[in-house]
Structure formats: C-alpha cells, structure tokens
Scaffold this active site. Structure first.
Site, PDB file in Angstrom:
ATOM      1  N   CYS A  47       0.932  -1.208   0.097  1.00  0.00           N
ATOM      2  CA  CYS A  47       0.006   0.002  -0.116  1.00  0.00           C
ATOM      3  C   CYS A  47       0.845   1.320  -0.042  1.00  0.00           C
ATOM      4  O   CYS A  47       1.941   1.354   0.782  1.00  0.00           O
ATOM      5  CB  CYS A  47      -1.156  -0.026   1.004  1.00  0.00           C
ATOM      6  SG  CYS A  47      -2.059   1.434   1.384  1.00  0.00           S
ATOM      7  N   CYS A  50       0.573   3.000   3.605  1.00  0.00           N
ATOM      8  CA  CYS A  50       0.681   2.539   4.833  1.00  0.00           C
ATOM      9  C   CYS A  50       2.089   1.687   4.590  1.00  0.00           C
ATOM     10  O   CYS A  50       2.434   1.011   5.877  1.00  0.00           O
ATOM     11  CB  CYS A  50      -0.233   2.156   5.678  1.00  0.00           C
ATOM     12  SG  CYS A  50      -1.003   0.800   5.078  1.00  0.00           S
ATOM     13  N   CYS A  96      -7.605  -0.902   1.668  1.00  0.00           N
ATOM     14  CA  CYS A  96      -6.318  -1.554   2.709  1.00  0.00           C
ATOM     15  C   CYS A  96      -7.022  -1.652   3.900  1.00  0.00           C
ATOM     16  O   CYS A  96      -7.472  -0.725   4.255  1.00  0.00           O
ATOM     17  CB  CYS A  96      -5.497  -0.675   2.489  1.00  0.00           C
ATOM     18  SG  CYS A  96      -3.800  -1.222   3.700  1.00  0.00           S
ATOM     19  N   CYS A  99      -5.433   0.992   6.616  1.00  0.00           N
ATOM     20  CA  CYS A  99      -5.379   2.402   6.501  1.00  0.00           C
ATOM     21  C   CYS A  99      -6.618   2.955   5.836  1.00  0.00           C
ATOM     22  O   CYS A  99      -6.760   3.890   5.624  1.00  0.00           O
ATOM     23  CB  CYS A  99      -4.073   3.036   5.850  1.00  0.00           C
ATOM     24  SG  CYS A  99      -4.035   2.856   3.968  1.00  0.00           S
ATOM     25  N   CYS A 119      -8.928  -5.710  -9.538  1.00  0.00           N
ATOM     26  CA  CYS A 119      -8.788  -4.560 -10.406  1.00  0.00           C
ATOM     27  C   CYS A 119      -7.973  -3.640  -9.664  1.00  0.00           C
ATOM     28  O   CYS A 119      -8.983  -2.941  -9.021  1.00  0.00           O
ATOM     29  CB  CYS A 119      -9.745  -4.590 -11.304  1.00  0.00           C
ATOM     30  SG  CYS A 119      -9.607  -3.397 -12.771  1.00  0.00           S
TER      31      CYS A 119
END
Length: 131
Positions: A47, A50, A96, A99, A119
């Site tokens: 991510c 984070c 995510c 976060c 996707c």
C-alpha cells in the site's frame, strides 16, 4: 493489525495529488496509464499509504482491463471489501485493511484458482522487488 488513522489534511500532505485523489477520495486512474499495468517484476506490492503488503506478483495476471490485476491478495486480512453502488453499478470495492485506502474493485471473472480479479489502481501500490 493496528489501524492507521489520519485526517484528510495529513494524507494530503504525505501523498501526491493523484495518490490522494485515488486512495483517499476513491477516484480511479485512467486505464492503461498506471506504471504497474504491464510490469512483470517479481516482488510484493505494498500500500502506498501505509506500506502494508497487499499482493504478491506471483498472483498478477494480464486481464486486459487497463489496471494491474491479481487473482488473490497476499493474505486473508490484507484488505476489506465494501459494497459500492456508485456510478449506477453494483460492485465490490477493496480497501487496505490497515489504512482504509481505496485500492480498486474485485470482480468474479478472474482465472483459477480463485476465479477473482482484483482490479487495482497502480497509484495505490508500491512494488518492492524480491531479492
């Protein structure tokens, strides 16, 4: 997993404008414009907000949709799924888990072994090459 919580202003200060718009405001990057759409580099996608590991490159495949596609997340707890009824469609948004960054959507039209297609917007990801 301990959640990361920041204000929109804190996120805006640490992300570039496109990252902020996609990750925090649920925008979508233009198809075929992302830096990871066609990459074949072996590694782990994290991510951008984070640094939490999200996808292993071994699960990436070319779906032809214009965004990086994966058939499975790196772990069962890497992301959360939310019903998305925006733009007159019914989809499943993925975020995510650490976060709450908007990542993209998951569709039931992927390859074996899962039959799923995650996707994902390239701008939400940071690829860490495997050593």
């Amino acid at each position: 997993m301990e959640k990361i919580e920041k204000t929109l202003e804190e996120w805006r200060a640490m992300l570039d404008p496109e990252q902020f718009n996609v990750c925090r405001l649920s925008a979508t990057e233009r198809p075929f414009s992302g830096k990871y759409n066609a990459t074949k580099t072996d590694g782990v996608y994290h991510c951008i907000c984070c640094n939490e590991p999200l996808f292993d490159s071994k699960t990436k495949f070319d779906s032809g949709c214009g965004w990086p596609s994966f058939y499975a997340p790196i772990g069962d707890n890497a992301m959360t799924e939310i019903r998305d009824t925006s733009h007159g469609m019914i989809r499943t948004e993925v975020k995510c888990a650490k976060c709450d960054a908007h990542l993209g959507h998951v569709f039931p039209d992927g390859p074996p072994p899962t039959g799923l297609r995650y996707c994902i917007n390239s701008v939400c990801l940071d690829l860490v090459p495997r050593e």
